[in-house]
Design a protein around this motif. Structure first.
Motif, PDB file in Angstrom:
ATOM      1  N   ASN A 179      -6.488  11.836 -27.359  1.00  0.00           N
ATOM      2  CA  ASN A 179      -7.564  10.851 -27.475  1.00  0.00           C
ATOM      3  C   ASN A 179      -8.679  11.098 -26.460  1.00  0.00           C
ATOM      4  O   ASN A 179      -9.525  10.225 -26.236  1.00  0.00           O
ATOM      5  N   ASP A 180      -8.657  12.266 -25.843  1.00  0.00           N
ATOM      6  CA  ASP A 180      -9.681  12.677 -24.873  1.00  0.00           C
ATOM      7  C   ASP A 180      -9.803  11.726 -23.684  1.00  0.00           C
ATOM      8  O   ASP A 180     -10.863  11.619 -23.073  1.00  0.00           O
ATOM      9  N   ALA A 181      -8.729  11.031 -23.356  1.00  0.00           N
ATOM     10  CA  ALA A 181      -8.723  10.158 -22.185  1.00  0.00           C
ATOM     11  C   ALA A 181      -8.268  10.911 -20.940  1.00  0.00           C
ATOM     12  O   ALA A 181      -8.474  10.436 -19.827  1.00  0.00           O
ATOM     13  N   LEU A 182      -7.658  12.074 -21.125  1.00  0.00           N
ATOM     14  CA  LEU A 182      -7.140  12.875 -20.026  1.00  0.00           C
ATOM     15  C   LEU A 182      -7.363  14.342 -20.366  1.00  0.00           C
ATOM     16  O   LEU A 182      -6.877  14.816 -21.390  1.00  0.00           O
ATOM     17  N   PRO A 183      -8.140  15.064 -19.549  1.00  0.00           N
ATOM     18  CA  PRO A 183      -8.339  16.491 -19.816  1.00  0.00           C
ATOM     19  C   PRO A 183      -7.010  17.249 -19.720  1.00  0.00           C
ATOM     20  O   PRO A 183      -6.177  16.940 -18.854  1.00  0.00           O
ATOM     21  N   PRO A 184      -6.790  18.221 -20.599  1.00  0.00           N
ATOM     22  CA  PRO A 184      -5.547  18.998 -20.544  1.00  0.00           C
ATOM     23  C   PRO A 184      -5.329  19.611 -19.157  1.00  0.00           C
ATOM     24  O   PRO A 184      -6.254  20.142 -18.551  1.00  0.00           O
ATOM     25  N   GLY A 185      -4.121  19.476 -18.652  1.00  0.00           N
ATOM     26  CA  GLY A 185      -3.763  20.034 -17.359  1.00  0.00           C
ATOM     27  C   GLY A 185      -4.070  19.158 -16.164  1.00  0.00           C
ATOM     28  O   GLY A 185      -3.590  19.424 -15.062  1.00  0.00           O
ATOM     29  N   GLN A 186      -4.864  18.117 -16.345  1.00  0.00           N
ATOM     30  CA  GLN A 186      -5.261  17.284 -15.212  1.00  0.00           C
ATOM     31  C   GLN A 186      -4.062  16.569 -14.590  1.00  0.00           C
ATOM     32  O   GLN A 186      -3.945  16.494 -13.373  1.00  0.00           O
ATOM     33  N   PHE A 187      -3.170  16.044 -15.399  1.00  0.00           N
ATOM     34  CA  PHE A 187      -2.019  15.315 -14.866  1.00  0.00           C
ATOM     35  C   PHE A 187      -1.126  16.232 -14.038  1.00  0.00           C
ATOM     36  O   PHE A 187      -0.746  15.891 -12.920  1.00  0.00           O
ATOM     37  N   ALA A 188      -0.799  17.403 -14.574  1.00  0.00           N
ATOM     38  CA  ALA A 188       0.072  18.337 -13.857  1.00  0.00           C
ATOM     39  C   ALA A 188      -0.565  18.779 -12.544  1.00  0.00           C
ATOM     40  O   ALA A 188       0.122  18.877 -11.516  1.00  0.00           O
ATOM     41  N   ASP A 189      -1.865  19.025 -12.552  1.00  0.00           N
ATOM     42  CA  ASP A 189      -2.553  19.428 -11.327  1.00  0.00           C
ATOM     43  C   ASP A 189      -2.547  18.304 -10.295  1.00  0.00           C
ATOM     44  O   ASP A 189      -2.304  18.536  -9.109  1.00  0.00           O
ATOM     45  N   ALA A 190      -2.803  17.087 -10.732  1.00  0.00           N
ATOM     46  CA  ALA A 190      -2.814  15.952  -9.811  1.00  0.00           C
ATOM     47  C   ALA A 190      -1.413  15.713  -9.243  1.00  0.00           C
ATOM     48  O   ALA A 190      -1.259  15.414  -8.050  1.00  0.00           O
ATOM     49  N   LEU A 191      -0.397  15.868 -10.064  1.00  0.00           N
ATOM     50  CA  LEU A 191       0.976  15.699  -9.596  1.00  0.00           C
ATOM     51  C   LEU A 191       1.343  16.776  -8.580  1.00  0.00           C
ATOM     52  O   LEU A 191       2.001  16.500  -7.573  1.00  0.00           O
ATOM     53  N   ARG A 192       0.888  18.003  -8.798  1.00  0.00           N
ATOM     54  CA  ARG A 192       1.133  19.091  -7.849  1.00  0.00           C
ATOM     55  C   ARG A 192       0.517  18.768  -6.493  1.00  0.00           C
ATOM     56  O   ARG A 192       1.160  18.918  -5.456  1.00  0.00           O
ATOM     57  N   VAL A 193      -0.717  18.300  -6.503  1.00  0.00           N
ATOM     58  CA  VAL A 193      -1.392  17.943  -5.251  1.00  0.00           C
ATOM     59  C   VAL A 193      -0.634  16.830  -4.542  1.00  0.00           C
ATOM     60  O   VAL A 193      -0.410  16.884  -3.323  1.00  0.00           O
ATOM     61  N   TYR A 194      -0.211  15.828  -5.287  1.00  0.00           N
ATOM     62  CA  TYR A 194       0.549  14.721  -4.693  1.00  0.00           C
ATOM     63  C   TYR A 194       1.852  15.229  -4.068  1.00  0.00           C
ATOM     64  O   TYR A 194       2.195  14.867  -2.942  1.00  0.00           O
ATOM     65  N   MET A 195       2.568  16.069  -4.804  1.00  0.00           N
ATOM     66  CA  MET A 195       3.842  16.577  -4.300  1.00  0.00           C
ATOM     67  C   MET A 195       3.645  17.392  -3.025  1.00  0.00           C
ATOM     68  O   MET A 195       4.430  17.282  -2.080  1.00  0.00           O
ATOM     69  N   GLU A 196       2.612  18.214  -2.967  1.00  0.00           N
ATOM     70  CA  GLU A 196       2.337  18.989  -1.760  1.00  0.00           C
ATOM     71  C   GLU A 196       2.011  18.062  -0.586  1.00  0.00           C
ATOM     72  O   GLU A 196       2.429  18.306   0.544  1.00  0.00           O
ATOM     73  N   MET A 197       1.268  17.004  -0.877  1.00  0.00           N
ATOM     74  CA  MET A 197       0.886  16.066   0.170  1.00  0.00           C
ATOM     75  C   MET A 197       2.124  15.372   0.756  1.00  0.00           C
ATOM     76  O   MET A 197       2.280  15.293   1.969  1.00  0.00           O
ATOM     77  N   VAL A 198       3.014  14.870  -0.102  1.00  0.00           N
ATOM     78  CA  VAL A 198       4.174  14.142   0.417  1.00  0.00           C
ATOM     79  C   VAL A 198       5.208  15.072   1.045  1.00  0.00           C
ATOM     80  O   VAL A 198       5.947  14.651   1.927  1.00  0.00           O
ATOM     81  N   LYS A 199       5.265  16.320   0.611  1.00  0.00           N
ATOM     82  CA  LYS A 199       6.197  17.262   1.234  1.00  0.00           C
ATOM     83  C   LYS A 199       5.815  17.523   2.687  1.00  0.00           C
ATOM     84  O   LYS A 199       6.675  17.806   3.510  1.00  0.00           O
ATOM     85  N   SER A 200       4.537  17.425   2.991  1.00  0.00           N
ATOM     86  CA  SER A 200       4.081  17.708   4.348  1.00  0.00           C
ATOM     87  C   SER A 200       4.374  16.547   5.305  1.00  0.00           C
ATOM     88  O   SER A 200       4.298  16.716   6.515  1.00  0.00           O
ATOM     89  N   ARG A 201       4.701  15.393   4.765  1.00  0.00           N
ATOM     90  CA  ARG A 201       5.042  14.231   5.601  1.00  0.00           C
ATOM     91  C   ARG A 201       6.552  14.038   5.553  1.00  0.00           C
ATOM     92  O   ARG A 201       7.159  14.083   4.492  1.00  0.00           O
ATOM     93  N   GLN A 202       7.144  13.770   6.680  1.00  0.00           N
ATOM     94  CA  GLN A 202       8.595  13.604   6.776  1.00  0.00           C
ATOM     95  C   GLN A 202       9.030  12.214   6.304  1.00  0.00           C
ATOM     96  O   GLN A 202       8.458  11.219   6.729  1.00  0.00           O
ATOM     97  N   GLY A 203      10.027  12.162   5.423  1.00  0.00           N
ATOM     98  CA  GLY A 203      10.677  10.910   5.085  1.00  0.00           C
ATOM     99  C   GLY A 203       9.963   9.993   4.106  1.00  0.00           C
ATOM    100  O   GLY A 203      10.469   8.925   3.808  1.00  0.00           O
ATOM    101  N   ASP A 204       8.796  10.364   3.599  1.00  0.00           N
ATOM    102  CA  ASP A 204       8.079   9.470   2.686  1.00  0.00           C
ATOM    103  C   ASP A 204       8.702   9.423   1.292  1.00  0.00           C
ATOM    104  O   ASP A 204       8.750   8.373   0.672  1.00  0.00           O
ATOM    105  N   VAL A 205       9.156  10.572   0.799  1.00  0.00           N
ATOM    106  CA  VAL A 205       9.700  10.652  -0.552  1.00  0.00           C
ATOM    107  C   VAL A 205      11.021  11.400  -0.485  1.00  0.00           C
ATOM    108  O   VAL A 205      11.124  12.444   0.169  1.00  0.00           O
TER     109      VAL A 205
END
Length: 77
Positions: free
Chosen positions: A34-60
């Motif tokens: 429905n063109d509400a989300l560009p292809p690949g945007q979700f996976a890329d955003a999730l990757r960035v989030y995962m990298e961010m939380v991995k760098s902090r101890q104990g958050d996730v």
């Protein structure tokens, strides 16, 4: 890698994880169609989030990161 027999609790956890991944795949496919989300945007955003939380101890927890990894892997295709 051979898989051992899961305990009843393990089967419930595995089924819950598989259902959650499937639900995300359906949601993302609908949003992309429905063109509400560009292809690949979700996976890329999730990757960035995962990298961010991995760098902090104990958050996730490691389990949460494993589930997020599975969701990301499933949504890359």
């Amino acid at each position: 890698m051979p898989k051992g027999k899961l305990s009843p609790e393990g089967e419930v956890i595995a089924a819950n994880g598989a259902a959650m991944v499937a639900a995300f795949q359906v949601l993302i496919n609908c949003l992309e169609e429905n063109d509400a989300l560009p292809p690949g945007q979700f996976a890329d955003a999730l990757r960035v989030y995962m990298e961010m939380v991995k760098s902090r101890q104990g958050d996730v927890s490691d389990m949460t990161l494993a589930v997020l990894h599975d969701i990301r892997a499933a949504t890359l295709t």
